[in-house]
Design an enzyme around this catalytic site. Sequence first.
Site, PDB file in Angstrom:
ATOM      1  N   HIS A 191      -0.932   0.128  -9.486  1.00  0.00           N
ATOM      2  CA  HIS A 191      -1.927  -0.677  -8.547  1.00  0.00           C
ATOM      3  C   HIS A 191      -2.492  -1.673  -9.596  1.00  0.00           C
ATOM      4  O   HIS A 191      -3.605  -1.831  -9.119  1.00  0.00           O
ATOM      5  CB  HIS A 191      -2.479  -0.016  -7.926  1.00  0.00           C
ATOM      6  CG  HIS A 191      -3.541  -0.157  -6.388  1.00  0.00           C
ATOM      7  ND1 HIS A 191      -2.785   0.903  -5.091  1.00  0.00           N
ATOM      8  CD2 HIS A 191      -2.774  -1.592  -5.722  1.00  0.00           C
ATOM      9  CE1 HIS A 191      -3.669  -0.809  -4.457  1.00  0.00           C
ATOM     10  NE2 HIS A 191      -3.248  -1.232  -5.250  1.00  0.00           N
ATOM     11  N   GLU A 242      -2.095   8.425  -4.268  1.00  0.00           N
ATOM     12  CA  GLU A 242      -2.542   7.526  -5.375  1.00  0.00           C
ATOM     13  C   GLU A 242      -4.408   7.996  -5.750  1.00  0.00           C
ATOM     14  O   GLU A 242      -4.983   8.321  -4.910  1.00  0.00           O
ATOM     15  CB  GLU A 242      -2.426   6.183  -5.960  1.00  0.00           C
ATOM     16  CG  GLU A 242      -2.589   5.145  -4.764  1.00  0.00           C
ATOM     17  CD  GLU A 242      -2.165   4.009  -4.436  1.00  0.00           C
ATOM     18  OE1 GLU A 242      -3.463   3.006  -4.868  1.00  0.00           O
ATOM     19  OE2 GLU A 242      -1.408   3.569  -5.285  1.00  0.00           O
ATOM     20  N   ARG A 252       0.511  -1.863  -0.243  1.00  0.00           N
ATOM     21  CA  ARG A 252       0.170   0.144   0.281  1.00  0.00           C
ATOM     22  C   ARG A 252       0.542   1.524  -0.045  1.00  0.00           C
ATOM     23  O   ARG A 252       1.656   1.264   0.991  1.00  0.00           O
ATOM     24  CB  ARG A 252      -1.058   0.422   1.104  1.00  0.00           C
ATOM     25  CG  ARG A 252      -2.095  -0.871   0.925  1.00  0.00           C
ATOM     26  CD  ARG A 252      -3.158  -0.215   0.062  1.00  0.00           C
ATOM     27  NE  ARG A 252      -3.917  -1.069  -0.324  1.00  0.00           N
ATOM     28  CZ  ARG A 252      -4.785  -2.043  -0.523  1.00  0.00           C
ATOM     29  NH1 ARG A 252      -4.040  -2.344  -1.437  1.00  0.00           N
ATOM     30  NH2 ARG A 252      -5.782  -2.895  -0.124  1.00  0.00           N
TER      31      ARG A 252
END
Length: 326
Positions: free
Chosen positions: A286, A268, A239
Amino acid sequence: MKAKVLVTRALFPEALERLNATFEVDYNPEDRALPPEEIAARLAGKDGAITLLSDRIDAAALAGAAGLKAVCNVAVGYNNYDLAAITAAGVMATNTPGVLDDTTADTAWALLLASARRIVAADRWVRDGQWQGWKFHDGWFGQDVHHATLGILGMGRIGRAVARRASGFSMRVIYHNRQRLEPGQEAACAATWVDKATLLRDSDFLVLMLPYSPATHHAIGAAELAAMKPSAHLINVARGGIVDDNALIDALGNGRLAGAGLDVFENEPALDPRFAGLSNVVLTPHIGSSSRATRLAMAMCAVDNLVAALAGQRPPNLLNPAVLGA
């Protein structure tokens, strides 16, 4: 009457078919994140919801959803959930562990190898027409992965999957975790527990597999990066926020760290633009769990959780058993 559920974002037809067979579905077919006020408005009158990691579920989101029984995240991480607020509201919360372990571990290895051998920069060099032929001293020296030391910070299911893959490269595997693994688990992935200082000092490649929480915010910051080898590479598929991006950019830019492979970032998708100017970092959007088979399995797992919860059963992946008095 059918129970009413919200699906906050575009999902697979197979998952929707199952939901529509059982529930009255309020579906957002667009692959866009709903703003918080819209999530709150659409949760009103719902019995359950399928959410994604871009959806913040907190006290504000639940304020008008008195009848809500379950929120089911299509993700293994749940830092988008205020679990205390969800529990206080008497709502069950679930996630999708297990089904994405191998796919995410594969992504970690893809980033590790790409960073070690400078694959992205070399690809750009070739595409730009700058390759003039093979040279012995070609300026593209990378770092060997075989027989190097792999460090893993956070040794859950995905961390162990990363470790098991290291045997093919004859690597030494070390790890640090809040709790040491059982001896059988350590043996299965040929990994040795070390303290965090040793992990930082000895790792040639450090893979981060921590869940994000206030306790792990900036677990890797300027001090930790300074403790690593200048030849080391940092890989983060966990993360954003676990790493202090500003400190990492400084370390990569001044040669304090050889390279990085990053699938997640602070704030993000608002990527710090300085990352784009660095040739020694590999950046992906991601996509750690992004294979169709895995994402479908995640969606189906979330549906399983919701179906169980709204049938009055304990969901398979309940995050807050206190809500049931357990």
